[in-house]
Design a protein around this motif. Structure first.
Motif, PDB file in Angstrom:
ATOM      1  N   THR A 174      30.630  28.686   3.058  1.00 29.96           N
ATOM      2  CA  THR A 174      30.744  29.228   4.410  1.00 29.96           C
ATOM      3  C   THR A 174      31.796  30.319   4.425  1.00 29.96           C
ATOM      4  O   THR A 174      32.659  30.387   3.560  1.00 29.96           O
ATOM      5  CB  THR A 174      31.140  28.133   5.412  1.00 29.96           C
ATOM      6  N   VAL A 175      31.709  31.168   5.424  1.00 32.50           N
ATOM      7  CA  VAL A 175      32.663  32.254   5.589  1.00 32.50           C
ATOM      8  C   VAL A 175      33.247  32.124   6.980  1.00 32.50           C
ATOM      9  O   VAL A 175      32.512  32.053   7.952  1.00 32.50           O
ATOM     10  CB  VAL A 175      31.979  33.636   5.420  1.00 32.50           C
ATOM     11  N   LYS A 176      34.567  32.069   7.107  1.00 38.51           N
ATOM     12  CA  LYS A 176      35.197  31.898   8.408  1.00 38.51           C
ATOM     13  C   LYS A 176      35.503  33.215   9.104  1.00 38.51           C
ATOM     14  O   LYS A 176      35.998  33.221  10.206  1.00 38.51           O
ATOM     15  CB  LYS A 176      36.473  31.071   8.272  1.00 38.51           C
ATOM     16  N   SER A 177      35.201  34.325   8.461  1.00 39.41           N
ATOM     17  CA  SER A 177      35.431  35.619   9.088  1.00 39.41           C
ATOM     18  C   SER A 177      34.676  35.681  10.410  1.00 39.41           C
ATOM     19  O   SER A 177      33.590  35.153  10.548  1.00 39.41           O
ATOM     20  CB  SER A 177      34.946  36.740   8.170  1.00 39.41           C
ATOM     21  N   SER A 178      35.253  36.333  11.387  1.00 46.50           N
ATOM     22  CA  SER A 178      34.667  36.295  12.718  1.00 46.50           C
ATOM     23  C   SER A 178      33.658  37.403  12.985  1.00 46.50           C
ATOM     24  O   SER A 178      32.822  37.269  13.852  1.00 46.50           O
ATOM     25  CB  SER A 178      35.783  36.353  13.758  1.00 46.50           C
ATOM     26  N   GLN A 235      35.185  26.123  12.407  1.00 45.98           N
ATOM     27  CA  GLN A 235      34.817  26.111  10.987  1.00 45.98           C
ATOM     28  C   GLN A 235      34.096  27.381  10.555  1.00 45.98           C
ATOM     29  O   GLN A 235      33.932  27.623   9.374  1.00 45.98           O
ATOM     30  CB  GLN A 235      33.916  24.917  10.693  1.00 45.98           C
ATOM     31  N   GLY A 236      33.625  28.172  11.498  1.00 45.00           N
ATOM     32  CA  GLY A 236      32.825  29.359  11.206  1.00 45.00           C
ATOM     33  C   GLY A 236      31.663  29.421  12.174  1.00 45.00           C
ATOM     34  O   GLY A 236      31.660  28.781  13.213  1.00 45.00           O
ATOM     35  N   TRP A 237      30.627  30.175  11.852  1.00 45.99           N
ATOM     36  CA  TRP A 237      29.453  30.302  12.709  1.00 45.99           C
ATOM     37  C   TRP A 237      28.474  29.169  12.437  1.00 45.99           C
ATOM     38  O   TRP A 237      28.224  28.817  11.290  1.00 45.99           O
ATOM     39  CB  TRP A 237      28.765  31.642  12.478  1.00 45.99           C
ATOM     40  N   THR A 238      27.898  28.610  13.502  1.00 43.12           N
ATOM     41  CA  THR A 238      26.859  27.592  13.381  1.00 43.12           C
ATOM     42  C   THR A 238      25.567  28.113  13.999  1.00 43.12           C
ATOM     43  O   THR A 238      25.582  29.066  14.781  1.00 43.12           O
ATOM     44  CB  THR A 238      27.249  26.271  14.081  1.00 43.12           C
ATOM     45  N   ARG A 266      30.092  30.395  17.546  1.00 44.51           N
ATOM     46  CA  ARG A 266      31.337  30.435  16.776  1.00 44.51           C
ATOM     47  C   ARG A 266      32.046  29.092  16.950  1.00 44.51           C
ATOM     48  O   ARG A 266      32.151  28.571  18.058  1.00 44.51           O
ATOM     49  CB  ARG A 266      32.220  31.558  17.308  1.00 44.51           C
ATOM     50  N   CYS A 287      28.597  38.445   7.035  1.00 42.93           N
ATOM     51  CA  CYS A 287      29.848  38.106   7.690  1.00 42.93           C
ATOM     52  C   CYS A 287      30.982  38.793   6.956  1.00 42.93           C
ATOM     53  O   CYS A 287      31.009  38.848   5.740  1.00 42.93           O
ATOM     54  CB  CYS A 287      30.012  36.592   7.658  1.00 42.93           C
ATOM     55  N   LEU A 338      26.259  24.626  10.051  1.00 40.40           N
ATOM     56  CA  LEU A 338      27.179  25.683   9.636  1.00 40.40           C
ATOM     57  C   LEU A 338      26.436  26.705   8.784  1.00 40.40           C
ATOM     58  O   LEU A 338      25.689  26.336   7.873  1.00 40.40           O
ATOM     59  CB  LEU A 338      28.332  25.067   8.839  1.00 40.40           C
TER      60      LEU A 338
END
Length: 147
Positions: A8-12, A98-101, A95, A146, A124
């Motif tokens: 996963t990538v937590k970048s917004s 944890q990141g995007w779902t 958002r 992302c 996720l």
């Protein structure tokens, strides 16, 4: 059925790429305000439309139904696809800490994330090494990156 877990990538900042023929540019006076300079930005390239989602957006709804102006709260976006296989209210990207779902809204033709079915529970987003994944909404492919 065993599914492969992708990192996963937590970048917004999120970028969605949709085939232009499937994408409806939203008219601010007739539908929910979706594409204003303060919200998402469209970038057209050959046969594709890139939608750049800024940090303040918390959820993206994807479907075929148009919404009256003002129906979505601040920080929410609506992306309308012009494909009849897409349900009126098909999919939601949200958002989280944890990141995007992603979750399916009970669509008729289903949704897939990297060829795995998406259910009603938030899943996720998993990205490959290049920071990309593919969401299939009915028969429309959306390329997500992302970062």
């Amino acid at each position: 059925m065993k599914t492969r877990q992708l990192p996963t990538v937590k970048s917004s900042t999120l970028r969605l790429s949709v085939a232009t023929r499937e994408f409806d540019t939203m008219s601010p006076h007739s539908m929910a305000p979706a594409y204003t300079p303060t919200q998402t930005t469209e970038v057209r390239r050959e046969n594709m439309t890139d939608i750049l989602v800024p940090d303040h957006i918390v959820a993206i709804h994807i479907g075929r139904e148009s919404l009256p102006a003002g129906d979505l709260p601040e920080g929410y976006q609506w992306i309308m696809l012009r494909n009849l296989a897409v349900s009126h209210y098909h999919l939601v990207l949200e958002r989280s800490h944890q990141g995007w779902t992603v979750r399916d809204e009970g669509s008729t033709n289903g949704s897939r994330l990297q060829d795995c079915p998406i259910g009603r529970e938030p899943t996720l987003l998993g990205f490959d090494r290049s920071g990309q994944c593919v969401i299939t909404v009915a028969n429309v492919r959306i390329f997500v990156s992302c970062g």
